[in-house]
Design a protein around this motif. Structure first.
Motif, PDB file in Angstrom:
ATOM      1  N   SER A  88      41.840  39.226  34.880  1.00  0.00           N
ATOM      2  CA  SER A  88      41.686  40.601  34.805  1.00  0.00           C
ATOM      3  C   SER A  88      42.363  41.822  35.925  1.00  0.00           C
ATOM      4  O   SER A  88      42.284  42.889  35.522  1.00  0.00           O
ATOM      5  CB  SER A  88      40.505  40.873  34.699  1.00  0.00           C
ATOM      6  OG  SER A  88      39.651  40.532  35.669  1.00  0.00           O
ATOM      7  N   ALA A 133      32.577  35.911  34.954  1.00  0.00           N
ATOM      8  CA  ALA A 133      33.639  36.630  35.635  1.00  0.00           C
ATOM      9  C   ALA A 133      33.329  36.289  37.382  1.00  0.00           C
ATOM     10  O   ALA A 133      32.261  36.499  37.734  1.00  0.00           O
ATOM     11  CB  ALA A 133      33.492  38.110  35.141  1.00  0.00           C
ATOM     12  N   ARG A 134      34.620  36.022  37.833  1.00  0.00           N
ATOM     13  CA  ARG A 134      34.417  35.789  39.283  1.00  0.00           C
ATOM     14  C   ARG A 134      35.831  35.872  39.899  1.00  0.00           C
ATOM     15  O   ARG A 134      36.752  36.039  39.229  1.00  0.00           O
ATOM     16  CB  ARG A 134      33.998  34.450  39.709  1.00  0.00           C
ATOM     17  CG  ARG A 134      34.572  33.065  38.859  1.00  0.00           C
ATOM     18  CD  ARG A 134      34.466  31.954  39.785  1.00  0.00           C
ATOM     19  NE  ARG A 134      35.076  31.681  40.993  1.00  0.00           N
ATOM     20  CZ  ARG A 134      34.955  30.780  41.832  1.00  0.00           C
ATOM     21  NH1 ARG A 134      34.328  29.604  41.556  1.00  0.00           N
ATOM     22  NH2 ARG A 134      35.659  30.891  43.041  1.00  0.00           N
ATOM     23  N   THR A 135      35.864  35.942  41.240  1.00  0.00           N
ATOM     24  CA  THR A 135      37.256  36.118  42.067  1.00  0.00           C
ATOM     25  C   THR A 135      37.530  34.735  42.563  1.00  0.00           C
ATOM     26  O   THR A 135      36.772  34.225  43.240  1.00  0.00           O
ATOM     27  CB  THR A 135      37.205  37.225  42.735  1.00  0.00           C
ATOM     28  OG1 THR A 135      37.158  38.431  42.179  1.00  0.00           O
ATOM     29  CG2 THR A 135      38.723  37.228  43.584  1.00  0.00           C
ATOM     30  N   ALA A 177      38.313  36.661  34.001  1.00  0.00           N
ATOM     31  CA  ALA A 177      37.316  37.085  32.909  1.00  0.00           C
ATOM     32  C   ALA A 177      36.130  35.676  33.000  1.00  0.00           C
ATOM     33  O   ALA A 177      36.488  34.707  33.254  1.00  0.00           O
ATOM     34  CB  ALA A 177      37.843  37.253  31.735  1.00  0.00           C
ATOM     35  N   ALA A 178      35.247  35.996  32.017  1.00  0.00           N
ATOM     36  CA  ALA A 178      34.236  34.942  31.731  1.00  0.00           C
ATOM     37  C   ALA A 178      34.734  33.995  30.959  1.00  0.00           C
ATOM     38  O   ALA A 178      35.786  34.230  30.240  1.00  0.00           O
ATOM     39  CB  ALA A 178      32.964  35.630  31.102  1.00  0.00           C
ATOM     40  N   ARG A 179      34.583  32.431  31.148  1.00  0.00           N
ATOM     41  CA  ARG A 179      35.272  31.408  30.721  1.00  0.00           C
ATOM     42  C   ARG A 179      34.408  30.730  30.017  1.00  0.00           C
ATOM     43  O   ARG A 179      33.142  30.222  30.804  1.00  0.00           O
ATOM     44  CB  ARG A 179      35.926  30.639  31.723  1.00  0.00           C
ATOM     45  CG  ARG A 179      37.008  31.699  32.656  1.00  0.00           C
ATOM     46  CD  ARG A 179      37.287  31.185  34.003  1.00  0.00           C
ATOM     47  NE  ARG A 179      36.133  30.788  34.741  1.00  0.00           N
ATOM     48  CZ  ARG A 179      35.402  31.443  35.358  1.00  0.00           C
ATOM     49  NH1 ARG A 179      35.425  32.686  34.970  1.00  0.00           N
ATOM     50  NH2 ARG A 179      34.514  30.966  35.765  1.00  0.00           N
TER      51      ARG A 179
END
Length: 335
Positions: free
Chosen positions: A250, A305-307, A274-276
């Protein structure tokens, strides 16, 4: 000499008094929910996706390296002719035009992208240190605040099923509201920046969809644009739809620098995911022309969601200078 100085001082005093009469005013109450969004500083965006670095989710490595999103199966342009209604006053605009059943057959058409001043409506304004309207922050004179109402139809490709659909508006302003099939998708006042809206839930598969945009020439955001430039309005950059797969980035933040010896490169990339619902692999590949310089990857579990940050050293990097503007290509994949 004294008389000359006194005369000059008296003249300066008269000029200051005249300027004071025309000085911009400020309303004692700035935030008022009863005002339109474009006169309420508390509202500058609604329903927009978070701003991000320019990127596109290509369907293959080859397509990404070619770099032409207009040739991607995940891209659909909405540029071209739109139905258009121009209103000289913000108090006399078509209401309900965003509803699919509203009849726009008598409307004229306008090119997108284009400034409506170049298409025969309104006029451009050039201002330097003065506002192009009587200043009374955050209010805008309704009678002289032109509005453009835009509409067009589109269909979603069948192979976009299961993917998010994002509406991208390259730039429009100064304030605009967006609807899809009669339901609000969002609102924005970033007149020189792109805005994106996730419209997936608003679409109807296998049939015509209606997108409507209503643009106000002036807004409370216009008070932040008091500088010397041409004031024009409309949809000034491309509008398109893009399909975004569930496994995608994202946002990206690329950090490129040199080590303390100014010899090797130091590269890291923050990839916002994004959320998976299943694990993914995040990979970055640095290329020098057709040559792969390095590859770095990490596996990321399913979840919110994360980086994910990928970092690597670039030995003997070809440094960029004004005299030797060396460039590399960075490919980021979510697999």
């Amino acid at each position: 000499m004294r008389r000359v100085l006194l005369a000059g001082f008296a003249s300066f005093g008269l000029l200051t008094a005249a300027q004071a009469e025309d000085a911009p005013r400020v309303q004692p109450v700035q935030v008022d929910a009863s005002r339109p969004d474009w006169e309420n500083p508390a509202v500058f965006a609604r329903g927009k996706l978070a701003a991000s670095a320019t990127h596109f989710a290509f369907e293959s490595r080859e397509a990404a390296l070619a770099g032409d999103m207009t040739k991607s199966a995940r891209y659909q342009s909405l540029d071209g002719l739109w139905s258009f209604s121009f209103s000289p006053s913000s108090d006399a605009v078509p209401t309900g035009f965003e509803q699919p059943g509203y009849d726009v057959s008598a409307w004229k058409t306008i090119k997108v992208p284009a400034m409506w001043q170049t298409e025969g409506y309104d006029q451009p304004r050039y201002n330097n240190i003065t506002y192009p309207f009587p200043a009374n922050r955050p209010l805008i004179p309704h009678a002289t605040n032109p509005v453009g109402s835009y509409r067009r139809s589109f269909e979603i490709p069948a192979n976009w099923s299961g993917q998010a659909v994002v509406l991208h508006i390259g730039a429009a302003g100064s304030a605009y509201q967006v609807w899809v099939n009669g339901v609000e998708a969002g609102y924005s006042e970033d007149s020189k920046l792109p805005s994106e809206f996730d419209v997936t839930r608003l679409l109807k598969a296998g049939q015509a969809n209606i997108v409507a945009i209503q643009i106000h020439r002036w807004s409370d955001g216009s008070y932040l644009e008091d500088q010397d430039f041409w004031r024009v309005s409309g949809i000034e950059r491309s509008v398109y739809l893009k399909a975004v797969p569930k496994a995608s980035a994202s946002d990206l933040f690329v950090h490129a620098g040199l080590d303390k010896a100014y010899r090797d490169g130091v590269l890291s990339t923050d990839v916002a995911l994004a959320a998976r619902d299943k694990p993914v692999t995040v990979r970055m590949t640095l290329l020098d022309g057709d040559k792969t310089v390095l590859t770095k990857e990490a596996k990321v579990a399913a979840g919110a969601a994360r980086t994910q940050t990928l970092a690597a050293s670039v030995p003997g990097v070809r440094q960029w200078t004004a005299e030797t503007p060396n460039l590399y290509t960075l490919l980021v994949e979510v697999l």
